[in-house]
Design an enzyme around this catalytic site. Structure first.
Site, mmCIF file in Angstrom:
data_model
loop_
_atom_site.group_PDB
_atom_site.id
_atom_site.type_symbol
_atom_site.label_atom_id
_atom_site.label_comp_id
_atom_site.label_asym_id
_atom_site.label_seq_id
_atom_site.Cartn_x
_atom_site.Cartn_y
_atom_site.Cartn_z
ATOM 1 N N ARG A 122 -2.323 5.528 1.398
ATOM 2 C CA ARG A 122 -1.731 4.468 2.221
ATOM 3 C C ARG A 122 -0.509 4.973 2.991
ATOM 4 N NH1 ARG A 122 -0.604 -0.622 -1.126
ATOM 5 N NH2 ARG A 122 -0.505 0.718 -2.965
ATOM 6 N N ASP A 170 -4.322 1.337 -7.191
ATOM 7 C CA ASP A 170 -3.219 0.386 -7.254
ATOM 8 C C ASP A 170 -3.714 -1.049 -7.100
ATOM 9 O OD1 ASP A 170 -1.316 2.396 -7.579
ATOM 10 O OD2 ASP A 170 -1.028 2.646 -5.411
ATOM 11 N N ARG A 226 -6.568 6.327 -10.777
ATOM 12 C CA ARG A 226 -5.843 5.074 -10.952
ATOM 13 C C ARG A 226 -5.635 4.431 -9.587
ATOM 14 N NH1 ARG A 226 -0.035 5.446 -13.678
ATOM 15 N NH2 ARG A 226 0.425 6.492 -11.708
#
Length: 242
Positions: free
Chosen positions: A195, A51, A49
């Site tokens: 991140r 973002d 998944r």
């Protein structure tokens, strides 16, 4: 019969891979196209998944059909129907027990940065304006491979059963003068993990965190102790291994 679809996408226009109640997603576009072509309500399961704003040079999803499909024709028709920022490269029948998400043994991401203004990198790389010690950042990155709990880099209030991951690659590479990318491979990733890892490594590169302090951040497992979450536009899912 189970089919795997391999594709890529520019995530700029999307609220991530997964279907959202109030925003367009890559999954929604793919399911819409498949349902129209196959004249059936098709649901797909993705390998992961991503973002909002994050890109994928390689993503895999599976779906099930009772009838046998012409894979080459399906790829052709999907690419005719899908938006220009989503491209299918392959469709193939696989064993029924192969799962796009759970059968994956590793995933690899790259995060791109540049340290000099460059109009041709700005959309897919993060522009930074401070000096970085990439040698120190790579020493810190190497330490990631000695840990298995990455709760410090997991987005807060995320419903995950475990924060355990096995990192096998973590390294900064010079791509061109004033342009670098961070490559990380693991068996699984937590939401926002890459991140947050990059943001924390940048703190090391700026001299704001020592190597010992970097280790303490990981060991503390508190998201508030780690660095900021970097912008999504510079992050790419690059590879998935089965």
């Amino acid at each position: 019969m189970r089919y795997f679809i391999t594709f890529s996408y520019d995530g700029t226009r999307y609220h991530g891979w997964q279907k959202q109640p109030n925003g367009n997603s890559v999954q929604e576009e793919l399911e819409r196209a498949l349902s129209l072509i196959l004249r059936s309500d098709i649901q797909v399961v993705g390998a992961g998944r991503t973002d909002a704003g994050v890109h994928a040079r390689m993503m895999v999803a599976h779906f099930d059909m009772e009838a046998e499909l012409d894979s080459m024709q399906l790829v052709y028709r999907l690419n005719r129907l899908l938006p220009r920022d989503i491209a299918v490269s392959k469709a193939e029948r696989v064993p029924d027990n192969l799962h796009a998400r759970f059968s994956a043994i590793s995933r690899m991401y790259r995060y791109y940065i540049h340290t000099r203004k460059d109009p041709f990198r700005r959309a897919y790389s993060c522009e930074l304006h401070y000096e970085l010690d990439f040698g120190q950042m790579n020493r810190a990155a190497e330490m990631l491979k000695t840990y298995d709990d990455f709760g410090a880099f997991c987005k807060s209030h995320t419903d995950v059963k475990t924060t355990l991951c096995r990192v096998t690659t973590a390294h900064w590479h010079e791509q061109a003068p004033a342009a670098w990318y961070f490559e990380i491979r693991a068996n699984r990733f937590l939401r926002n993990m890459v991140r947050a890892v990059v943001g924390t490594l940048l703190e090391v590169g700026r001299g704001r965190l020592t190597l010992d302090e970097f280790c303490k951040v990981i060991e503390g497992r508190k998201r508030t102790d780690a660095g900021e979450s970097m912008p999504g536009n510079a992050l790419f899912l690059e590879d998935i291994q089965y």
